[in-house]
Design a protein around this motif. Structure first.
Motif, PDB file in Angstrom:
ATOM      1  N   ALA A  24       0.922  -1.337   0.096  1.00  8.29           N
ATOM      2  CA  ALA A  24      -0.058  -0.081   0.012  1.00  8.29           C
ATOM      3  C   ALA A  24       0.762   1.321   0.105  1.00  8.29           C
ATOM      4  CB  ALA A  24      -0.796   0.018   1.269  1.00  8.29           C
ATOM      5  N   ASP A  25       0.172   2.517  -0.419  1.00  6.48           N
ATOM      6  CA  ASP A  25       1.196   3.586  -0.505  1.00  6.48           C
ATOM      7  C   ASP A  25       1.272   4.103   1.057  1.00  6.48           C
ATOM      8  OD1 ASP A  25       2.027   4.479  -2.951  1.00  6.48           O
ATOM      9  OD2 ASP A  25       0.160   5.007  -3.364  1.00  6.48           O
ATOM     10  N   ASP A  26       2.548   4.675   1.179  1.00  7.26           N
ATOM     11  CA  ASP A  26       2.658   5.251   2.512  1.00  7.26           C
ATOM     12  C   ASP A  26       2.129   6.624   2.370  1.00  7.26           C
ATOM     13  OD1 ASP A  26       4.579   6.641   4.550  1.00  7.26           O
ATOM     14  OD2 ASP A  26       4.457   4.749   5.213  1.00  7.26           O
ATOM     15  N   ALA A  27       1.289   7.118   2.932  1.00  5.76           N
ATOM     16  CA  ALA A  27       0.899   8.426   2.737  1.00  5.76           C
ATOM     17  C   ALA A  27       1.688   9.329   3.358  1.00  5.76           C
ATOM     18  CB  ALA A  27      -0.654   8.832   3.446  1.00  5.76           C
ATOM     19  N   ALA A  28       2.554   9.168   4.761  1.00  6.28           N
ATOM     20  CA  ALA A  28       3.253  10.003   5.235  1.00  6.28           C
ATOM     21  C   ALA A  28       4.433  10.286   4.373  1.00  6.28           C
ATOM     22  CB  ALA A  28       3.745   9.494   6.507  1.00  6.28           C
ATOM     23  N   MET A  29       5.051   9.177   3.633  1.00  7.58           N
ATOM     24  CA  MET A  29       6.275   9.443   2.835  1.00  7.58           C
ATOM     25  C   MET A  29       5.922  10.340   1.617  1.00  7.58           C
ATOM     26  SD  MET A  29       8.567   6.521   1.043  1.00  7.58           S
ATOM     27  CE  MET A  29       7.487   6.104  -0.351  1.00  7.58           C
ATOM     28  N   LEU A  30       4.696   9.870   1.159  1.00  5.94           N
ATOM     29  CA  LEU A  30       4.451  10.726  -0.168  1.00  5.94           C
ATOM     30  C   LEU A  30       3.944  12.201   0.185  1.00  5.94           C
ATOM     31  CD1 LEU A  30       2.106   7.888  -1.826  1.00  5.94           C
ATOM     32  CD2 LEU A  30       4.409   8.465  -2.310  1.00  5.94           C
ATOM     33  N   ARG A  31       3.629  12.534   1.259  1.00  3.74           N
ATOM     34  CA  ARG A  31       3.211  13.606   1.551  1.00  3.74           C
ATOM     35  C   ARG A  31       4.550  14.510   1.867  1.00  3.74           C
ATOM     36  NH1 ARG A  31      -0.118  12.670   5.135  1.00  3.74           N
ATOM     37  NH2 ARG A  31       0.718  12.273   6.677  1.00  3.74           N
ATOM     38  N   ALA A  32       5.314  13.804   2.631  1.00  3.13           N
ATOM     39  CA  ALA A  32       6.560  14.599   2.805  1.00  3.13           C
ATOM     40  C   ALA A  32       7.586  14.911   1.789  1.00  3.13           C
ATOM     41  CB  ALA A  32       7.424  13.742   4.196  1.00  3.13           C
ATOM     42  N   ALA A  33       7.766  13.983   0.757  1.00  5.38           N
ATOM     43  CA  ALA A  33       8.179  14.285  -0.422  1.00  5.38           C
ATOM     44  C   ALA A  33       7.756  15.351  -0.971  1.00  5.38           C
ATOM     45  CB  ALA A  33       8.137  12.794  -1.278  1.00  5.38           C
ATOM     46  N   ALA A  34       6.440  15.676  -1.163  1.00  6.20           N
ATOM     47  CA  ALA A  34       5.901  16.680  -1.809  1.00  6.20           C
ATOM     48  C   ALA A  34       6.150  17.753  -1.295  1.00  6.20           C
ATOM     49  CB  ALA A  34       4.352  16.213  -2.164  1.00  6.20           C
ATOM     50  N   GLU A  35       5.602  17.975   0.049  1.00  7.81           N
ATOM     51  CA  GLU A  35       5.875  19.217   0.904  1.00  7.81           C
ATOM     52  C   GLU A  35       7.392  19.665   1.098  1.00  7.81           C
ATOM     53  OE1 GLU A  35       3.791  18.274   4.586  1.00  7.81           O
ATOM     54  OE2 GLU A  35       1.820  18.534   3.462  1.00  7.81           O
ATOM     55  N   THR A 277       1.946   0.103  -6.723  1.00 10.18           N
ATOM     56  CA  THR A 277       1.624   1.790  -6.033  1.00 10.18           C
ATOM     57  C   THR A 277       3.040   2.464  -6.073  1.00 10.18           C
ATOM     58  OG1 THR A 277       2.463   0.780  -3.928  1.00 10.18           O
ATOM     59  CG2 THR A 277       0.082   0.537  -4.427  1.00 10.18           C
ATOM     60  N   VAL A 278       2.689   3.730  -5.960  1.00 10.65           N
ATOM     61  CA  VAL A 278       3.946   4.603  -5.900  1.00 10.65           C
ATOM     62  C   VAL A 278       5.051   3.915  -4.974  1.00 10.65           C
ATOM     63  CG1 VAL A 278       4.911   6.586  -5.494  1.00 10.65           C
ATOM     64  CG2 VAL A 278       2.759   6.447  -6.882  1.00 10.65           C
ATOM     65  N   THR A 279       4.685   3.737  -3.857  1.00 11.80           N
ATOM     66  CA  THR A 279       5.573   3.149  -2.737  1.00 11.80           C
ATOM     67  C   THR A 279       6.141   2.018  -3.081  1.00 11.80           C
ATOM     68  OG1 THR A 279       4.195   4.261  -0.925  1.00 11.80           O
ATOM     69  CG2 THR A 279       5.710   2.449  -0.373  1.00 11.80           C
ATOM     70  N   ALA A 280       5.386   1.043  -3.841  1.00 15.24           N
ATOM     71  CA  ALA A 280       5.951  -0.184  -4.330  1.00 15.24           C
ATOM     72  C   ALA A 280       7.012  -0.036  -5.258  1.00 15.24           C
ATOM     73  CB  ALA A 280       4.874  -1.188  -4.830  1.00 15.24           C
ATOM     74  N   GLN A 281       6.949   0.963  -6.155  1.00 16.27           N
ATOM     75  CA  GLN A 281       7.898   1.360  -7.197  1.00 16.27           C
ATOM     76  C   GLN A 281       9.127   2.026  -6.551  1.00 16.27           C
ATOM     77  OE1 GLN A 281       5.978   3.871 -10.243  1.00 16.27           O
ATOM     78  NE2 GLN A 281       4.235   2.809 -10.328  1.00 16.27           N
ATOM     79  N   TYR A 282       8.831   2.681  -5.366  1.00 14.87           N
ATOM     80  CA  TYR A 282      10.077   3.254  -4.740  1.00 14.87           C
ATOM     81  C   TYR A 282      10.843   2.170  -4.045  1.00 14.87           C
ATOM     82  CZ  TYR A 282      12.664   5.279  -1.165  1.00 14.87           C
ATOM     83  OH  TYR A 282      14.004   5.654  -0.393  1.00 14.87           O
ATOM     84  N   LEU A 283      10.007   1.219  -3.560  1.00 17.13           N
ATOM     85  CA  LEU A 283      10.858   0.013  -2.740  1.00 17.13           C
ATOM     86  C   LEU A 283      11.503  -1.087  -3.898  1.00 17.13           C
ATOM     87  CD1 LEU A 283       8.510  -0.694   0.261  1.00 17.13           C
ATOM     88  CD2 LEU A 283      10.696   0.406   0.050  1.00 17.13           C
ATOM     89  N   ASP A 284      11.046  -0.938  -5.127  1.00 23.13           N
ATOM     90  CA  ASP A 284      11.498  -1.680  -6.049  1.00 23.13           C
ATOM     91  C   ASP A 284      12.853  -0.822  -6.698  1.00 23.13           C
ATOM     92  OD1 ASP A 284      11.699  -4.357  -7.787  1.00 23.13           O
ATOM     93  OD2 ASP A 284      11.071  -2.657  -9.305  1.00 23.13           O
ATOM     94  N   SER A 285      12.969   0.220  -6.328  1.00 25.54           N
ATOM     95  CA  SER A 285      14.293   1.089  -7.170  1.00 25.54           C
ATOM     96  C   SER A 285      15.253   1.475  -5.870  1.00 25.54           C
ATOM     97  CB  SER A 285      13.286   2.400  -7.631  1.00 25.54           C
ATOM     98  OG  SER A 285      12.398   1.977  -8.648  1.00 25.54           O
ATOM     99  N   VAL A 286      16.291   2.199  -6.242  1.00 25.52           N
ATOM    100  CA  VAL A 286      17.353   2.167  -5.515  1.00 25.52           C
ATOM    101  C   VAL A 286      18.092   3.379  -5.278  1.00 25.52           C
ATOM    102  CG1 VAL A 286      19.826   1.489  -5.490  1.00 25.52           C
ATOM    103  CG2 VAL A 286      17.995  -0.234  -6.078  1.00 25.52           C
TER     104      VAL A 286
END
Length: 359
Positions: A24-35, A277-286
């Motif tokens: 699932a997407d981690d809302a806190a990480m995505l929000r912090a990345a944007a802000e 999800t965006v979080t899954a894509q992040y965790l599959d990246s380096v």
């Protein structure tokens, strides 16, 4: 680089699928990345232009040295410098695909004239290809031109992945020096060239659509320039002998192999075709952040922050380090963001190799 190898295509088919729990997407990480990065999205011409021009100038000067120097050791050192500098200059193609129109006037044309055409990797080969890799519903699927489940393939697929890249200069000379002029005379060949041999992709199944509008016109002049350069490069043998061509190809091959090694460790390559999800894509990246001492060399122009780039594709390369530091300082230690950071290339190659041998 472009990979259309039937053997590698066969390795693309994992023997079996394993059910994976969706991330699932981690809302806190995505929000912090944007802000935390709202002020970091502007490309700075005072960084882009000197970096790009210095890299290209050093690369071509060192390439000339590798050709002209009689001392074998000095010529070899000059060749390595040329390879690394031109690799850095070529890596700006990644920035071009994400740059907003008008952000850096003249940079697009300058890059193609000084690097893209002389290295036979004009930007049309990456434009409208790389952005598909960032599409929410395409990443990691069969429709992603830049994804193969390498960690789930056969062990021999990894060395083959690198060997194919070593042959890139030969393939590019054939692509632009032979197929371009022939395809203008043979319409069915033209379609095959456009669909299969006009993208810097690694997915053998990827087929490219015909360009339209302004992009079609940019494609045309870039392909014409690369065609003329490829023919001149081969023709130079009759005036200058074989050495300049062979040194150019050796430097180009080394540059492409290094990029392929970087590509190998840019992701974990563990997705079997499902949308992520965006979080899954992040965790599959380096990410390979400091203090890794060599990542800035083998993953230049911000490519060491590849996972972060998937969170923030519009942030220019020179601001990714600052964005990373802000996120590390802000997010809790249990945030998924911390799990996307690795120590270096060798541990990542080992991790992927072990995964292939476990299949």
């Amino acid at each position: 680089m472009t990979v259309h190898d039937p053997v590698l295509a066969a390795a693309h088919r994992p023997a079996e699928k394993h059910a994976r729990k969706p991330i699932a997407d981690d809302a806190a990480m995505l929000r912090a990345a944007a802000e935390l990065t709202r002020t970091l999205s502007t490309a700075n011409p005072a960084i882009y232009w000197p970096d790009f021009l210095a890299s290209a100038l050093l690369g071509y000067a060192a390439l000339a040295g590798a050709i002209l120097l009689d001392n074998g050791a000095l010529a070899a050192v000059s060749g390595v410098v040329a390879m690394l500098a031109l690799y850095r200059a070529a890596s700006f193609i990644h920035e071009l695909t994400h740059m907003r129109e008008g952000a850096l006037p003249g940079f697009y044309a300058a890059w193609n004239l000084l690097v893209g055409i002389p290295l036979m990797i004009p930007s049309f080969m990456y434009e409208e290809v790389h952005t598909q890799h960032h599409a929410r519903t395409r990443y990691g699927t069969a429709n992603d031109p830049e994804y193969l489940p390498l960690a789930l393939m056969k062990p021999w697929s990894l060395p083959l992945f690198i060997v194919v890249a070593a042959l890139a200069p030969v393939g590019l000379i054939l692509r632009f020096g032979v197929l371009t002029p022939l395809s203008l005379l043979i319409p069915p060949l033209r379609r095959a060239v456009r669909e299969r041999y006009s993208a810097l992709s690694i997915n053998p199944a990827y087929r490219r659509r015909a360009p339209e509008g302004d992009f079609a016109r940019r494609w045309a002049w870039q392909e014409a320039g690369a065609c003329v350069f490829a023919l001149a490069l081969v023709g130079s043998v009759f005036l200058l002998g074989w050495k300049p061509l062979l040194v150019y190809m050796a430097v180009h091959s080394g540059m492409t192999v290094l990029n392929q090694l970087r590509t190998l460790v840019a992701h974990l390559w563990e997705n079997e075709g499902e949308a992520m999800t965006v979080t899954a894509q992040y965790l599959d990246s380096v990410n390979v952040p400091p203090p890794s001492p060599f990542a800035a060399i083998w993953a230049p122009v911000g490519l060491r922050y590849h996972a972060l780039h998937h969170l923030l594709p519009s942030v220019p390369y020179h601001a990714l380090g600052q964005a990373h530091r802000r996120l590390i300082a802000t997010l809790d230690t249990d945030s998924p963001y911390h799990r996307g950071n690795y120590r270096g290339m060798l541990p990542l190659v080992g991790k992927i190799a072990r995964s292939t041998m476990a299949r």
